[in-house]
Design an enzyme around this catalytic site. Structure first.
Site, PDB file in Angstrom:
ATOM      1  N   HIS A 266      -2.999   5.733   6.186  1.00  0.00           N
ATOM      2  CA  HIS A 266      -1.535   5.759   5.963  1.00  0.00           C
ATOM      3  C   HIS A 266      -0.629   7.047   5.938  1.00  0.00           C
ATOM      4  O   HIS A 266       0.157   7.464   6.501  1.00  0.00           O
ATOM      5  CB  HIS A 266      -1.306   5.090   4.655  1.00  0.00           C
ATOM      6  CG  HIS A 266       0.315   4.470   4.480  1.00  0.00           C
ATOM      7  ND1 HIS A 266       0.768   3.669   5.565  1.00  0.00           N
ATOM      8  CD2 HIS A 266       1.145   4.841   3.737  1.00  0.00           C
ATOM      9  CE1 HIS A 266       1.918   3.490   4.841  1.00  0.00           C
ATOM     10  NE2 HIS A 266       2.161   3.899   3.948  1.00  0.00           N
TER      11      HIS A 266
ATOM     12  N   SER B 126       6.820   3.882   6.770  1.00  0.00           N
ATOM     13  CA  SER B 126       6.321   3.162   5.847  1.00  0.00           C
ATOM     14  C   SER B 126       7.744   2.609   5.023  1.00  0.00           C
ATOM     15  O   SER B 126       8.485   1.776   6.028  1.00  0.00           O
ATOM     16  CB  SER B 126       5.620   3.916   4.638  1.00  0.00           C
ATOM     17  OG  SER B 126       5.028   3.255   3.701  1.00  0.00           O
TER      18      SER B 126
ATOM     19  N   ASP C 224      -5.560   2.337   7.692  1.00  0.00           N
ATOM     20  CA  ASP C 224      -4.339   1.935   6.630  1.00  0.00           C
ATOM     21  C   ASP C 224      -4.311   1.088   5.943  1.00  0.00           C
ATOM     22  O   ASP C 224      -4.493  -0.213   6.269  1.00  0.00           O
ATOM     23  CB  ASP C 224      -2.953   1.892   7.709  1.00  0.00           C
ATOM     24  CG  ASP C 224      -1.693   2.296   6.838  1.00  0.00           C
ATOM     25  OD1 ASP C 224      -1.736   2.018   5.814  1.00  0.00           O
ATOM     26  OD2 ASP C 224      -0.750   2.795   7.569  1.00  0.00           O
TER      27      ASP C 224
END
Ligand SMILES: *[C@@H]1O[C@H](CO)[C@@H](O)[C@H](O)[C@H]1NC(C)=O
Ligand SMILES: *[C@@H]1O[C@H](CO)[C@@H](O)[C@H](O)[C@H]1NC(C)=O
Ligand SMILES: *[C@@H]1O[C@H](CO)[C@@H](O)[C@H](O)[C@H]1NC(C)=O
Ligand SMILES: *[C@@H]1O[C@H](CO)[C@@H](O)[C@H](O)[C@H]1NC(C)=O
Ligand SMILES: CC(=O)N[C@H]1CO[C@H](CO)[C@@H](O)[C@@H]1O
Length: 438
Positions: free
Chosen positions: A405, A210, A376
């Site tokens: 996610h 991320s 996600d």
């Protein structure tokens, strides 16, 4: 119970004592009343999204109210030691004065070592701990160490292991005057150079999750000399283009939402400590609520995670700067992967043009292996596909059905689906160079 996320949002909206990022904010002299009217529609749709999440979550996460396990209260050294791994803490000082602790697991339980160095970089509101929370045979940090790799786990300025500075204190606003761009141009280079120096290597493997990918691409494009120090980049849920973000909490920080949160935080640096302590208060007795909030951020498919939630919530969220959220919010609105938008007038002074420049992804020449997933809400498949068309050196990409996610980091099945693949890519790349690009 259903109204609690709304209370949480309201408490974000009423953060006191925020101050200007060092420039002129006159350009945005909204009357709060006007903005309330402007934002009524977006807020109501946000509330709708929130309620939807609450409704879908209430059933699946109901077991998360059980007592948190011991590991929820242990720090990274205590965790690694408990499970029989050697762990070292190193201290790195960035060019702009931040003092960051970096954690290293130099070898695993089997005592084998080879000369491969792997650097892991966590996501927003996380820390180096993220890489070992799942425990042996499940967490990527341990899996790599058990392979004999030398595992380094970085921390981003502002989190629990990086809250020091040569001259500033975390209670000063100037301490928090950064976004993930500074993490990319100062923290990553300092930590990578340090790890290479200690291990006496020229280059290493990088795994980012991320925000750990966002700041990596910033580094690649603004300090392209670092490309040659990275053998391969493993991008888990990469975040660069954000036009299709579905996460209500991230959208709330987008200027497009004109929400109060954006207006109050706009251009003003502060810590998210209030958010962290608030979450701590909620979570001690209301982990169901925390679950809901986390799932609003990351996507609502939680079937892999409910058992692990009490443990995760003992370790995150840790602190970050509100400007990291604002900068992400700007990407949601612009649909571009670009530098911080200070407003037209200040942009002219900073960048020599009235809109912020794009990060030049064509300079990110490191071979990339990308993992992204169906549910996600932050790194959406549409946005990741756009990133894939821009990266000049995509070595491979892996689409994972059914993950959200957080699942890329924390699903118990991530070892089979992702981590064992990373190990294989490293072996192929390291020992069978015909597959490599160099
Ligand atoms: C919750 O826990 C109970 C008993 O421990 C178990 O039977 C049930 O399947 C669990 N529910 C979920 C959704 O995990
Ligand atoms: C973890 O906690 C122990 C005991 O409080 C402390 O000695 C140690 O320094 C901590 N480690 C880190 C990395 O903060
Ligand atoms: C592992 O290596 C360390 C240091 O080289 C050594 O002290 C230890 O005895 C070894 N353990 C095993 C199980 O081989
Ligand atoms: C959690 O709830 C229990 C009983 O309802 C209470 O005794 C305890 O003090 C609470 N803990 C916190 C941290 O508020
Ligand atoms: C948009 C906004 O809220 N800006 C505020 C930032 O902080 C300064 C105080 O230092 C305020 O004057 C601004 O209004």
């Amino acid at each position: 119970m259903r109204t609690t996320p709304i209370l949480f949002v309201i408490s974000i909206l009423s953060v006191p004592q925020i101050q200007a990022r060092n420039f002129n904010t006159q350009a945005r002299s909204y009357s709060i009343f006007d903005s309330v009217l402007q934002s009524a529609y977006q807020i109501s749709s946000f509330v709708q999204d929130a309620l939807n999440v609450v409704l879908t979550q209430t059933q699946t996460v109901s077991n998360a109210t059980e007592d948190a396990p011991e590991d929820a209260y242990l720090n990274i050294t205590q965790l690694a030691t408990k499970y029989g791994y050697p762990i070292e803490e190193h201290t790195v000082t960035t060019e702009d004065g931040y003092i960051i602790n970096v954690h290293r697991i130099p070898r695993g339980r089997h005592n084998v070592t080879n000369n491969v160095v792997v650097f892991l970089m966590h996501g927003l509101v996380e820390s180096s701990e993220s890489w070992i929370l799942q425990g042996p045979d499940k967490a990527l940090g341990y899996i790599l160490a058990d392979q004999g790799f030398d595992v380094w786990m970085g921390n981003a300025r502002g989190n629990k292991y990086a809250k020091k500075h040569l001259t500033l204190q975390p209670n000063q606003q100037d301490f928090w005057d950064f976004t993930w761009e500074e993490i990319g141009i100062y923290d990553l280079p300092a930590m990578i150079d340090y790890a290479l120096h200690v291990t006496n290597r020229d280059s290493l493997y990088y795994v980012g999750y991320s925000q750990g990918t966002t700041s990596f691409y910033v580094m690649n494009s603004l300090k392209p000399e670092y490309n040659k120090k990275i053998k391969m980049m493993f991008a888990l849920a990469p975040v660069a283009f954000m036009a299709n973000v579905r996460s209500p909490l991230i959208k709330m920080f987008s200027p497009a939402s004109e929400s109060l949160a954006y207006l109050l935080l706009n251009y003003n640096a502060s810590s998210t400590d209030y958010l962290t302590s608030m979450t701590g208060k909620f979570c001690s007795n209301m982990s169901l609520t925390c679950n809901i909030i986390l799932h609003m951020i990351v996507g609502h498919d939680s079937k892999h995670l409910s058992a692990l939630m009490p443990l995760l919530l003992g370790h995150m969220p840790t602190s970050c700067s509100t400007l990291q959220l604002v900068h992400y919010g700007q990407l949601v609105q612009s649909g571009r992967f670009c530098q911080f938008d200070y407003g037209a007038q200040m942009n002219l002074e900073m960048y020599g043009k009235d809109s912020p420049p794009d990060y030049d992804l064509s300079k990110a020449t490191v071979p990339n292996v990308v993992f992204f997933s169906e549910h996600d809400w932050v790194a959406t498949p549409a946005d990741v596909k756009r990133l894939l068309t821009r990266l000049p050196n995509v070595y491979d990409s892996n689409f994972i059905a059914d993950f959200n996610h957080l699942d890329l980091m924390y699903a118990p099945v991530a070892n089979d689906i992702i981590y064992s693949k990373i190990v294989k890519y490293i072996y192929d790349f390291e020992y069978n160079t015909i597959l490599g690009v160099y």
